[in-house]
Write an enzyme that holds these catalytic residues in place. Structure first.
Site, PDB file in Angstrom:
ATOM      1  N   SER A 139       1.890  13.072  12.819  1.00  0.00           N
ATOM      2  CA  SER A 139       1.372  14.369  12.358  1.00  0.00           C
ATOM      3  C   SER A 139       1.659  14.478  10.866  1.00  0.00           C
ATOM      4  O   SER A 139       2.524  13.757  10.347  1.00  0.00           O
ATOM      5  CB  SER A 139       2.122  15.489  13.097  1.00  0.00           C
ATOM      6  OG  SER A 139       1.914  16.741  12.487  1.00  0.00           O
ATOM      7  N   TYR A 152       9.685  19.607  16.698  1.00  0.00           N
ATOM      8  CA  TYR A 152       8.428  18.895  16.457  1.00  0.00           C
ATOM      9  C   TYR A 152       8.532  18.051  15.187  1.00  0.00           C
ATOM     10  O   TYR A 152       8.151  16.871  15.179  1.00  0.00           O
ATOM     11  CB  TYR A 152       7.301  19.925  16.331  1.00  0.00           C
ATOM     12  CG  TYR A 152       5.905  19.340  16.320  1.00  0.00           C
ATOM     13  CD1 TYR A 152       5.240  19.028  17.498  1.00  0.00           C
ATOM     14  CD2 TYR A 152       5.232  19.132  15.111  1.00  0.00           C
ATOM     15  CE1 TYR A 152       3.949  18.515  17.486  1.00  0.00           C
ATOM     16  CE2 TYR A 152       3.944  18.614  15.086  1.00  0.00           C
ATOM     17  CZ  TYR A 152       3.313  18.311  16.276  1.00  0.00           C
ATOM     18  OH  TYR A 152       2.027  17.788  16.250  1.00  0.00           O
TER      19      TYR A 152
HETATM   20  P1  NAD Z   1      -3.412  18.758  23.725  1.00  0.00           P
HETATM   21  O1  NAD Z   1      -2.522  19.820  24.274  1.00  0.00           O
HETATM   22  O2  NAD Z   1      -4.885  18.975  23.694  1.00  0.00           O
HETATM   23  O3  NAD Z   1      -3.142  17.395  24.444  1.00  0.00           O
HETATM   24  C1  NAD Z   1      -1.844  16.967  24.755  1.00  0.00           C
HETATM   25  C2  NAD Z   1      -1.953  15.852  25.747  1.00  0.00           C
HETATM   26  O4  NAD Z   1      -0.633  15.440  26.113  1.00  0.00           O
HETATM   27  C3  NAD Z   1      -2.661  16.288  27.020  1.00  0.00           C
HETATM   28  O5  NAD Z   1      -3.488  15.231  27.461  1.00  0.00           O
HETATM   29  C4  NAD Z   1      -1.516  16.522  27.995  1.00  0.00           C
HETATM   30  O6  NAD Z   1      -1.904  16.267  29.329  1.00  0.00           O
HETATM   31  C5  NAD Z   1      -0.543  15.466  27.515  1.00  0.00           C
HETATM   32  N1  NAD Z   1       0.836  15.738  27.914  1.00  0.00           N
HETATM   33  C6  NAD Z   1       1.622  16.797  27.605  1.00  0.00           C
HETATM   34  N2  NAD Z   1       2.813  16.677  28.193  1.00  0.00           N
HETATM   35  C7  NAD Z   1       2.783  15.521  28.898  1.00  0.00           C
HETATM   36  C8  NAD Z   1       3.707  14.844  29.738  1.00  0.00           C
HETATM   37  N3  NAD Z   1       4.919  15.341  29.985  1.00  0.00           N
HETATM   38  N4  NAD Z   1       3.327  13.682  30.286  1.00  0.00           N
HETATM   39  C9  NAD Z   1       2.092  13.156  30.076  1.00  0.00           C
HETATM   40  N5  NAD Z   1       1.178  13.757  29.292  1.00  0.00           N
HETATM   41  C10 NAD Z   1       1.525  14.921  28.717  1.00  0.00           C
HETATM   42  O7  NAD Z   1      -2.846  18.472  22.265  1.00  0.00           O
HETATM   43  P2  NAD Z   1      -3.414  17.631  21.024  1.00  0.00           P
HETATM   44  O8  NAD Z   1      -3.573  18.575  19.908  1.00  0.00           O
HETATM   45  O9  NAD Z   1      -4.543  16.776  21.431  1.00  0.00           O
HETATM   46  O10 NAD Z   1      -2.128  16.738  20.694  1.00  0.00           O
HETATM   47  C11 NAD Z   1      -2.078  15.348  20.935  1.00  0.00           C
HETATM   48  C12 NAD Z   1      -1.104  14.699  19.973  1.00  0.00           C
HETATM   49  O11 NAD Z   1      -1.568  14.885  18.641  1.00  0.00           O
HETATM   50  C13 NAD Z   1       0.309  15.300  20.033  1.00  0.00           C
HETATM   51  O12 NAD Z   1       1.261  14.269  19.881  1.00  0.00           O
HETATM   52  C14 NAD Z   1       0.317  16.220  18.833  1.00  0.00           C
HETATM   53  O13 NAD Z   1       1.614  16.423  18.346  1.00  0.00           O
HETATM   54  C15 NAD Z   1      -0.537  15.431  17.856  1.00  0.00           C
HETATM   55  N6  NAD Z   1      -1.081  16.225  16.759  1.00  0.00           N
HETATM   56  C16 NAD Z   1      -1.960  17.249  17.005  1.00  0.00           C
HETATM   57  C17 NAD Z   1      -2.472  17.976  15.934  1.00  0.00           C
HETATM   58  C18 NAD Z   1      -3.458  19.087  16.117  1.00  0.00           C
HETATM   59  O14 NAD Z   1      -3.747  19.810  15.156  1.00  0.00           O
HETATM   60  N7  NAD Z   1      -4.038  19.253  17.286  1.00  0.00           N
HETATM   61  C19 NAD Z   1      -2.082  17.655  14.630  1.00  0.00           C
HETATM   62  C20 NAD Z   1      -1.185  16.611  14.429  1.00  0.00           C
HETATM   63  C21 NAD Z   1      -0.700  15.901  15.504  1.00  0.00           C
END
Ligand code: NAD
Length: 257
Positions: A139, A152
């Site tokens: 991130s 985080y």
């Molecule tokens: P999201 O909530 O849409 O997806 C999260 C995913 O993780 C889902 O598929 C969920 O089922 C899975 N998950 C959560 N807990 C779990 C567990 N205990 N076991 C197995 N799977 C689990 O979120 P996102 O925004 O797509 O985030 C995905 C990644 O990207 C994360 O690591 C997040 O930190 C990172 N990220 C997101 C953003 C953003 O703006 N959305 C920015 C930077 C980084």
């Protein structure tokens, strides 16, 4: 079809960035293992849908990324892992003195320790194949901090560190490890924050997105899951064979500030 014949395991891939990355890897010809802990009929249906649309093999394996044993079983059950995308992640926002201990532990387990466990099982498979790609979804918070996101930010800085160590331990073996550092991407994780922010700031949806959520993202545009997926495909390509141990920001200029 540059990834034809490769198998990719993407953790946390029934939604958001993980699903977007899985889709782009499948579009590039990779067979997939998608994952979440939910194990619902729609998770298995999603695997069948991706497979049908891209003409690749897709399996859904349920595993809870907060549990080390489950992380290791996921890779063992996959049976092959040429490309490992450590994506599963959660968020919680609170000041340090009020940060719930259980939330701290869960965020460190899911966002950081899971990658240690999956990588430990995947690397021998990659070494046996003489080729491998580890792509960790970090991130902008792996490179910078924000208040109230202690767990985080700690986990994301940690995963950037693990990425570098993985790269060094695999240098010259046909295996690379890199971290993608997205800024704000409009996924369910982010979408869920919008109503609260609208209430807190007394703003409409568009204003809260532009003035509050994307305040640190100079482009004032969300990154898309397709762009994160495309970056992962690039890291898996031959062009990126010497790109290892580094971070690629997809953040509209956030970390240039
Ligand atoms: P999201 O909530 O849409 O997806 C999260 C995913 O993780 C889902 O598929 C969920 O089922 C899975 N998950 C959560 N807990 C779990 C567990 N205990 N076991 C197995 N799977 C689990 O979120 P996102 O925004 O797509 O985030 C995905 C990644 O990207 C994360 O690591 C997040 O930190 C990172 N990220 C997101 C953003 C953003 O703006 N959305 C920015 C930077 C980084």
């Amino acid at each position: 079809m540059i990834l034809k014949g490769k198998t990719a395991v993407v953790t946390g891939s029934n939604s958001g960035i993980g699903l977007g990355v899985a889709e782009e890897l499948a579009r590039a010809g990779a067979d997939l293992v998608i994952n979440s802990f939910t194990d619902r009929a729609e998770d298995h249906a999603l695997a069948a849908d991706i497979a049908a649309r891209h003409g690749v093999t897709v399996r859904y394996i349920a595993a809870d990324m907060s549990k080390g044993d489950d992380c290791r079983r996921l890779i063992e059950q996959a049976g092959a892992c040429d490309i490992l995308v450590n994506n599963a992640g959660i968020q919680h926002v609170a000041p340090i003195e009020g940060f719930p201990v259980a939330k701290w532990d869960a965020i460190i387990a899911i966002n950081l320790s899971s990658a240690f466990h999956t990588t430990a099982v995947a690397l021998p498979m990659m070494r046996a194949a003489g080729w491998g790609r580890v792509v960790n979804i970090a991130s902008a918070h792996g490179l910078t901090a924000s208040p109230f996101k202690s767990a985080y930010v700690a986990a994301k800085h940690g995963i950037v560190g693990v990425t570098k160590v993985t790269a060094l331990e695999c240098a010259g073996q046909g295996i690379t490890a890199n971290a993608i550092c997205p800024g704000y991407v409009l996924t369910p994780l982010v979408e869920a924050q919008i109503p609260d922010q609208m209430k807190t700031h007394g703003m409409d949806r568009e204003t809260v997105i532009r003035e509050v959520m994307l305040e640190r993202q100079p482009s004032r545009q969300f990154a898309t899951v397709e762009q994160i997926g495309g970056t992962a495909v690039y890291l898996c390509s031959d062009a990126a064979a010497q790109v290892t141990g580094t971070t690629i920001s997809v953040d509209g200029g956030w970390t240039a500030l």
